[in-house]
Design an enzyme around this catalytic site. Structure first.
Site, PDB file in Angstrom:
ATOM      1  N   CYS A 140     -10.900  -3.451  -1.468  1.00  0.00           N
ATOM      2  CA  CYS A 140     -10.430  -2.102  -1.105  1.00  0.00           C
ATOM      3  C   CYS A 140      -9.507  -1.527  -2.172  1.00  0.00           C
ATOM      4  O   CYS A 140      -8.532  -2.153  -2.578  1.00  0.00           O
ATOM      5  CB  CYS A 140      -9.708  -2.190   0.238  1.00  0.00           C
ATOM      6  SG  CYS A 140      -8.881  -0.673   0.737  1.00  0.00           S
ATOM      7  N   CYS A 177      -6.612  -6.470   0.862  1.00  0.00           N
ATOM      8  CA  CYS A 177      -8.028  -6.860   0.948  1.00  0.00           C
ATOM      9  C   CYS A 177      -8.670  -6.694  -0.442  1.00  0.00           C
ATOM     10  O   CYS A 177      -8.474  -5.666  -1.113  1.00  0.00           O
ATOM     11  CB  CYS A 177      -8.758  -6.015   1.979  1.00  0.00           C
ATOM     12  SG  CYS A 177      -8.026  -6.160   3.623  1.00  0.00           S
ATOM     13  N   GLY A 200      -4.017   2.539   4.481  1.00  0.00           N
ATOM     14  CA  GLY A 200      -3.010   1.814   5.245  1.00  0.00           C
ATOM     15  C   GLY A 200      -3.506   1.132   6.503  1.00  0.00           C
ATOM     16  O   GLY A 200      -4.633   1.341   6.948  1.00  0.00           O
ATOM     17  N   SER A 237      -8.532   1.786  13.405  1.00  0.00           N
ATOM     18  CA  SER A 237      -9.182   0.646  12.750  1.00  0.00           C
ATOM     19  C   SER A 237      -8.122  -0.281  12.165  1.00  0.00           C
ATOM     20  O   SER A 237      -7.236   0.158  11.427  1.00  0.00           O
ATOM     21  CB  SER A 237     -10.104   1.151  11.643  1.00  0.00           C
ATOM     22  OG  SER A 237     -10.651   0.060  10.931  1.00  0.00           O
ATOM     23  N   CYS A 288     -15.042   5.316   2.452  1.00  0.00           N
ATOM     24  CA  CYS A 288     -14.232   4.174   2.906  1.00  0.00           C
ATOM     25  C   CYS A 288     -13.801   3.311   1.740  1.00  0.00           C
ATOM     26  O   CYS A 288     -14.618   2.940   0.906  1.00  0.00           O
ATOM     27  CB  CYS A 288     -15.052   3.261   3.796  1.00  0.00           C
ATOM     28  SG  CYS A 288     -15.443   3.951   5.353  1.00  0.00           S
TER      29      CYS A 288
END
Ligand code: SAH
Ligand code: SF4
Length: 352
Positions: free
Chosen positions: A120, A117, A159, A191, A333
C-alpha cells in the site's frame, strides 16, 4: 482561526454551547448545522439568520478548517481532491462512480498510516497524524458540493479507521443526523486492516455500520510478511472477533483481498481463504493490485484474477471483483499518498 471555533465537526448541541446560545435560541444552532450539511460554508449565505448575527459569526467562527487545493478527474468518473489541512498536513479524498451511476465518497481518516502494509502506497509513507471529525466531514461535503448528492461513504482512503475510532464515530453521528445530512447507516462502510479490539468495540458500542476487513490472505505466515498487523492480531483471533461482530450485529462482513501476482493467488491460497470463511457470514471482495511507485508487486492479468475468483466461487463463496477506478489520477485503492503540502507551500494560488 482557532480549531475550537470550527463548526464542521460539531453537532447542533455543541454549536449551541460554543456560541452560548440559550435554550430559546437553540433553533439557530440547528439552522447553522443544516446549512453546513448542505455544503454552505460561508455565513453570509445562511440567509435565514439575521444579517447582523451572520456578520458577527463570521468574525468569531469558521465552518471549515481545510480547503480543496486541487481536483483531479479521471475519464471513468473518479474524482480526487487534494485537501490542505490547517497545519500544513494534506490528505486525499476520492469520489467513485459505479456502472449504475451510484456515487461513493472514499474518505481518509489519517494522514499517512502506521500499519505499514507492504503493498500500500499510504502505508509506505508512514504516519503523520489522526484527522479530526471535522476534517473527515469536510472531505464528504466537499465531494458532495462538486459532484452532487452522494449515495455512500466508505472509510477506505488513507489510514486505519479503528485507530481513530472516536473521530469516526463523531463523523458518522454528524453525517447521519436527521437534523442535517441524514445519511443512512446502511450506506456507510468502515474498512480495517483487522484490529480485533476495535472490531469488538464496534460490535458492542456501535455505530451499526457495514464492516470490511482487509484479509489479503488466509495464510498467516504470508499475511505476517504483507501486513504487520498479523503479528498482534493473528488470523484465529481475527476470525473470532468477526464471528462476534456478525452475531452481535446480525450482519455480515466483507473480506477484502488485494490480489498480488505470484504472491497470494495459488490454489493453496484459495484453500486457506476458504478455511477462513468457513462458518463466517461473509462475502469476498477481490482487488487486483493497483500499481504504486516503488512497491515490488505486480497486478495479475484479468485471466488470472478470473481463475482465482472462479475457484472460490465453486465452493459456494460470494465473490466480487473490484474494478479499478481512477488509476490515471492515482485515486484507486492503495494509491493515495499525499500527506504534506510542503512542496507547494512556496507557491501562492492553486486553490480551487
Ligand atoms: N486501512 C484500511 C482502509 C484503507 S485501505 C484497510 O486497510 O482496510 C483500503 C483497501 O485498499 C484495503 O482493503 C487494502 O487492502 C487495499 N489496498 C491497499 N493497497 C492497495 C493497492 N496497491 N492495490 C489495491 N488495493 C490496495
Ligand atoms: Fe494502512 Fe490500510 Fe494501507 Fe494497510 S492497507 S497501510 S492499513 S491504509
Amino acid at each position: 482561526m482557532k480549531m475550537e471555533n470550527t463548526l464542521s465537526g460539531m453537532l447542533p448541541e455543541e454549536i449551541r454551547a460554543l456560541m452560548s446560545l440559550d435554550a430559546a435560541e437553540s433553533f439557530r444552532s440547528r439552522q447553522i448545522f443544516r446549512w453546513i450539511s448542505k455544503g454552505v460554508f460561508d455565513f453570509s449565505d445562511m440567509t435565514n439568520i439575521p444579517l447582523k448575527q451572520r456578520e458577527q459569526m463570521a468574525c468569531e467562527y469558521t465552518v471549515c478548517s481545510s480547503f480543496p487545493r486541487k481536483t483531479l478527474q479521471d475519464p471513468d468518473g473518479t474524482m480526487k481532491i487534494q485537501m490542505d489541512l490547517h497545519d500544513g498536513t494534506a490528505v486525499e479524498t476520492v469520489l467513485l462512480v459505479d456502472s449504475e451511476g451510484r456515487k461513493t465518497a472514499c474518505v481518509s481518516c489519517q494522514a499517512g498510516c502506521p500499519m505499514g502494509c507492504a503493498f500500500c502506497k499510504t502505508g509506505s509513507l508512514g504516519f503523520n497524524r489522526n484527522l479530526m471529525p471535522g476534517e473527515i466531514v469536510e472531505q464528504f461535503l466537499c465531494l458532495e458540493k462538486k459532484a452532487g448528492k452522494l449515495d455512500n461513504i466508505v472509510f477506505m482512503g488513507m489510514g486505519e479507521p479503528l485507530l481513530n475510532l472516536e473521530a469516526i464515530r463523531k463523523t458518522i453521528a454528524i453525517l447521519t443526523s436527521p437534523e442535517g445530512r441524514g445519511l443512512s447507516r446502511r450506506r456507510i462502510t468502515v474498512s480495517t486492516a483487522g484490529i480485533c479490539s476495535g472490531i469488538y468495540d464496534l460490535a458492542d458500542n456501535g455505530p451499526d455500520i457495514r464492516l470490511a476487513v482487509s484479509l489479503t490472505t488466509g495464510d498467516s505466515a504470508l499475511r505476517e510478511k504483507l501486513m504487520p498487523v498479523e503479528k498482534t492480531n493473528p488470523l484465529p483471533e481475527l476470525k473470532k472477533a468477526l464471528a462476534y461482530f456478525c452475531k452481535k450485529t446480525g450482519g455480515r462482513v466483507t473480506l477484502e483481498a488485494v490480489l498480488l501476482k505470484g504472491v497470494n493467488m495459488t490454489e493453496e491460497h484459495a484453500d486457506k481463504l476458504r478455511d477462513f470463511c468457513r462458518g463466517l457470514n461473509s462475502n469476498i471482495n477481490l482487488i487486483p493490485w493497483n500499481p504504486a511507485e516503488g512497491l515490488p508487486f505486480s497486478r495479475p492479468s484479468p485471466a488470472e484474477t478470473k481463475t482465482f475468483a472462479d475457484s472460490l466461487r465453486k465452493s459456494g463463496l460470494n465473490v466480487t471483483v473490484r474494478h479499478p477506478r481512477g488509476r490515471s489520477i492515482s485515486g484507486a485503492c492503495g494509491q493515495l499518498g499525499r500527506t504534506k503540502n510542503a512542496e507547494e507551500s512556496g507557491k501562492t494560488g492553486g486553490r480551487d
